[in-house]
Scaffold this active site. Structure first.
Site, PDB file in Angstrom:
ATOM      1  N   ILE A  97       0.803  -1.218   0.000  1.00 11.22           N
ATOM      2  CA  ILE A  97       0.000   0.000   0.000  1.00 11.22           C
ATOM      3  C   ILE A  97       0.832   1.262   0.000  1.00 11.22           C
ATOM      4  O   ILE A  97       0.295   2.350  -0.163  1.00 11.22           O
ATOM      5  CB  ILE A  97      -1.018   0.036   1.174  1.00 11.22           C
ATOM      6  CG1 ILE A  97      -0.334  -0.244   2.500  1.00 11.22           C
ATOM      7  CG2 ILE A  97      -2.146  -0.938   0.936  1.00 11.22           C
ATOM      8  CD1 ILE A  97      -1.290  -0.234   3.694  1.00 11.22           C
ATOM      9  N   GLY A 101      11.532   5.831   1.149  1.00 11.32           N
ATOM     10  CA  GLY A 101      12.964   5.583   1.246  1.00 11.32           C
ATOM     11  C   GLY A 101      13.302   4.573   2.322  1.00 11.32           C
ATOM     12  O   GLY A 101      14.233   3.797   2.195  1.00 11.32           O
ATOM     13  N   ASP A 214       8.598  15.201  10.827  1.00 13.82           N
ATOM     14  CA  ASP A 214       8.215  15.055   9.411  1.00 13.82           C
ATOM     15  C   ASP A 214       6.704  15.110   9.288  1.00 13.82           C
ATOM     16  O   ASP A 214       6.095  14.282   8.630  1.00 13.82           O
ATOM     17  CB  ASP A 214       8.784  13.748   8.848  1.00 13.82           C
ATOM     18  CG  ASP A 214       8.665  13.694   7.322  1.00 13.82           C
ATOM     19  OD1 ASP A 214       8.550  14.775   6.693  1.00 13.82           O
ATOM     20  OD2 ASP A 214       8.687  12.587   6.760  1.00 13.82           O
TER      21      ASP A 214
END
Lengths: 663, 182
Positions: A97, A101, A214
């Site tokens: 899905i 990286g 992030d």
């Protein structure tokens, strides 16, 4: 660069090797004899190295050429054994899905507990890398410390028998916020709700001493159950941990993160601010075409005030978001908890005000209407509408169903757009909330206040079987009723036929066939046409969200202009638009019935008609079907328009539909 | 974002690795599409592109920029060595779909698994070399894995070109003997 390691003897060997290699072979012996005097071991090593120097250089040259490109190619293929179809412990892997990286995410079935799970594996090439394994464990540890409804639930970290490793976490059906944003704007109330939930989840992380590092719309999941889940704590660090460098997504990275400085909760607050900005305006404040410019903008550019882009955003929200985007971390809210504390009261205030608005709307509207009609001196005399006043109420919907709401909005607009064209009708299109429950008493009161002769109302339930009713304003007596099956959407034709029926029921004559005079150049802001954009967009939202988004992306397309009802009107549009728009491009589609045959096509309203099939590779009838709205937002075709026409920029456009009824 | 990079900074490499890998994969895919399957990939070109994608050229000092290349070369070595190790582990019979790898090999047109052993051995030998001379192992990373020129390597490592030439020659000789004796 400092030489961080080394061996004196090896350094000596290397030096001698270099000096000897530079000499002609005949001189090498004499040189080494002298240099290595008394150390035969040293001499032997240098000789051995010199002996293979030629072959070694050739060997590595060949190896580099042969081994590295295919190894890179293998990376590119993401080579590695697939996990799909395999079972690890209780988890049976079903499908991939997502991929990034540092991981590949699969959906799996937990055969023991009978639920779905998401498994995040290391990419194959990193399976043997201890650092990558550490990172995965760190992520699981960070996220599992947080028990918050707005953060993705971690089940555990497991090793497979083959040496692979994965995090098992809850699987959420839904879409990421990033995906949602590409589908088009989010209504303000919903956006505020999503914003608050993200902030709450992040606040939980900050309370536990974690910085996410992030946070982007890609890492926020909107589940089918209308929950918000923050994902991907892969970069999360305990606050005060070592300085971190270069990880993250530039358009969402704070200035300090971009500069590689230590990152703390205020950096997350920045990323949250960028996410909010996008949530409320649909735009990223610092996104630029390339990464250098993006970084430059993050560090130096000021974000444009939100309300310049989205005027409906409350001022307090704009202030908060802009404060979250201050360049200096100390000037931002200290952590997400502070953001929650500021956002919550804003949302609460808004909710209360809305309630109050609903209850006073009737009074306000009635006063305004009366003032407009009777009290205002005829300075700029209101275009007197001699027709019978008819009120079109908002259609009742199943409020929990967005398709029902959109359908109701679309139908309401389709009827009002058509009915307002009847000279015998003075339509009052009521779009705000009703002053009370839709009861006979309320309808009579409202009609009296508005001096209306009739009231139109109806129900749009989830089932798409719509009922419309027309009431006599004096006694709420039912004059006309109609059931409609709208399972295929709302098309202008429906609006027109309903309008005709209502007019007939009221004994009002339909408008003459002569063309309605549209004044080119003004219709973009003409409330009679401008509002139709909203209706069509809403209809498409229900009909096919992706199509609607694709159409909206073409900024120039402002909406549905009109349904042209005669050949004269069609001629008029085609003759006058190019003149009026002067180099701006307009597009028109038409559908006409000639001698019983339906002909559909497109015109560039630039004096250059061209056949529909020239760019659609198909017969016209393959395309339009019966519903004029359907093609309106089809992304493939809109893109084709650009491509085939070969023009840019696409400045403006309206859909003009010609129903050809007078042919 | 890379202005704080310091060569040899393990944390920096740790952060850089996933980015380099991600970019490499994207770029390699693009390069391959541009060139057609038969041609080989240009390693240096890839590293340069990764660099351009990852850092703003004006936001980074000349030395920071140089360090990036040293680090990227390092990352390249890790990526390729890890890949080779994983590939070899698979081949050694965990019983996992070796088919997928064969298919890739076929696509690439070279028996990759033969090179996998060599790349793993080279990685080990290079680790041994770094104990003798850290600088020389860096030179090998730049020259061999990242395909950088002598001048680029000198700039990246902050040493003179003659030093790079000599280190590269002696390191190759030493590594060759290590690989052959193994």
């Amino acid at each position: 660069m400092p030489d961080t390691g080394g061996d004196d003897r090896w350094e000596r060997i290397s030096t001698l090797y270099g000096e000897a290699e530079a000499l002609a072979p005949s001189e090498r012996q004499r040189f080494l004899d002298g240099a290595c005097a008394g150390d035969p071991g040293l001499r032997a090593e240098v000789d051995a190295l010199l002996g293979v120097s030629g072959v070694a250089a050739g060997y590595f040259g060949t190896l580099a050429a042969e081994a590295i490109p295919p190894a890179l190619a293998a990376l590119e293929e993401g080579a590695g054994p697939g996990h799909i179809g395999r079972t690890y412990g209780a988890y049976h892997v079903v499908a991939e899905i997502g991929r990034g990286g540092m991981g590949v995410v699969y959906r799996a079935e937990d055969t023991r507990l009978g639920r779905s799970a998401a498994l995040k594996f290391l990419p194959h090439f990193l399976v043997t890398d201890p650092r990558a394994r550490d990172r995965l464990v760190r992520e699981a540890r960070a996220a599992s410390r947080l028990d918050d409804p707005n953060i993705c639930t971690i089940f555990g970290v497991e090793d497979t028998a083959d040496g692979d490793m994965f995090i098992a976490m809850a699987y959420y059906a839904g879409e990421t916020l990033a995906q949602r944003l590409t589908r088009g704007p989010i209504l303000l109330t919903e956006a505020l709700d999503i914003a608050l939930r993200i902030a709450k989840g992040l606040a939980a992380a900050h309370r536990s001493g974690l910085t996410h590092r992030d946070l982007t719309p890609r890492n926020v999941m909107l589940t089918a159950r209308r929950e918000v889940k923050i994902l991907d704590f892969g970069l999360a660090e305990a606050a005060g941990h070592h300085a971190d460098i270069g990880a993250g997504t530039p358009a969402y990275m704070s200035p300090e993160q971009v500069r590689g400085e230590p990152v703390a909760p205020p950096s997350d607050v920045w990323s949250l601010g960028v996410t909010f900005y996008e949530l409320f305006t649909g735009r990223k404040p610092f996104d630029r075409p390339d990464i250098n410019a993006t970084i430059e903008a993050v560090v130096h550019a000021e974000a444009r005030p939100l309300r310049e882009i989205a005027p409906k955003v409350p001022e307090a929200v704009e202030r908060l978001v802009l404060r979250m985007l201050r360049k200096h971390p100390a000037e931002r809210p200290a952590d997400a908890g502070e953001v929650v504390a500021e956002l919550e009261p804003i949302i609460e205030r808004r909710r209360v005000r809305k309630l109050r608005l609903v209850t006073t709307a009737a009074a306000l509207f009635a006063t305004a209407a009366i003032a407009y009609a009777f009290l205002r001196p005829p300075v700029a005399p209101p275009r007197s509408v001699p027709g019978a006043r008819v009120v079109l109420l908002p259609l009742s919907t199943d409020t929990s169903s967005s398709s029902s709401r959109y359908l109701a909005l679309g139908l309401h607009e389709a009827i009002s757009a058509q009915l307002s064209r009847f000279p015998g009708v003075a339509l009052i299109s009521w779009t705000s909330a009703l002053p009370g429950e839709n009861t006979p008493a309320m309808r009579r009161r409202l009609a009296r206040a508005l001096s209306a002769v009739a009231v139109i109302e109806g129900d749009v339930p989830e089932s798409e079987l719509v009922t419309l009713r027309l009431h006599d304003a004096r006694d709420d007596h039912l004059i006309w009723t109609r059931e409609l099956d709208l399972s295929r959407g709302v098309f202008p034709e429906i609006g027109r036929s309903i309008a005709l029926e209502i007019a007939a029921a009221l004994g009002i004559r339909p408008p003459p066939r002569s063309p309605e005079v549209l004044r080119p150049g003004t219709f973009a802001t003409d409330p009679r046409t401008g509002h139709v954009y909203e209706a069509v967009a809403a209809t498409l939202n229900w009909y096919d969200a992706e199509e609607a988004a694709a159409a909206r992306e073409h900024k120039g397309i402002r909406g549905h202009l009109a349904t042209i009802t005669s050949a004269e009107e069609n001629d008029f549009i085609q003759r006058s638009l190019p003149v009026a728009t002067e180099g701006r491009y307009w597009i028109g589609g038409y559908r006409s019935v000639r001698g019983g045959t339906t002909v559909e096509g497109w015109h560039w309203v630039t004096n250059e008609p061209f056949a529909f099939h020239n760019w659609a590779n198909g017969g016209p009838n393959d395309y339009f079907g019966e519903d004029g709205v359907q093609f309106w937002g089809d992304s493939a075709k809109w893109n084709d328009i650009d491509r085939v026409a070969g023009f840019e920029p696409f400045v403006g456009g309206f859909l003009v539909e010609y129903d050809g009824t007078s042919e | 974002m890379l202005t704080r990079l310091d060569a040899g900074d393990a944390a920096a490499l740790d952060e850089l690795l996933p980015l380099v890998y991600d970019e490499l994969r994207t770029l390699a895919r693009r390069q391959r599409r541009r060139m057609g399957a038969a041609e080989t990939l240009n390693t240096t070109g890839l590293v340069h592109e990764v660099y351009l994608k990852l850092v703003g050229s004006e936001r980074i000092t000349a030395s920071g920029r140089a360090h990036f290349f040293a680090l990227a070369a390092r990352a390249m070595r890790q990526v390729l060595s890890n890949n080779a190790r994983a590939r070899r582990a698979t081949k050694r019979g965990s019983g996992l779909a070796p088919v997928a790898l064969d298919v890739v090999d076929e696509l690439v047109g070279i028996d990759q698994s033969a090179h996998a052993d060599t790349l793993v051995a080279l990685d080990d030998a290079l680790t041994a070399l770094s104990r003798l001379s850290a600088r020389q192992s860096r030179v090998v990373e730049c020259r061999f894995y990242a395909g950088m020129s002598v001048a680029e390597t000198a700039l990246a490592l902050g040493v003179s070109e003659p030093t790079v030439k000599r280190d590269w020659a002696v390191a190759q000789a030493w590594l060759y003997r290590e690989l052959k004796s193994a």
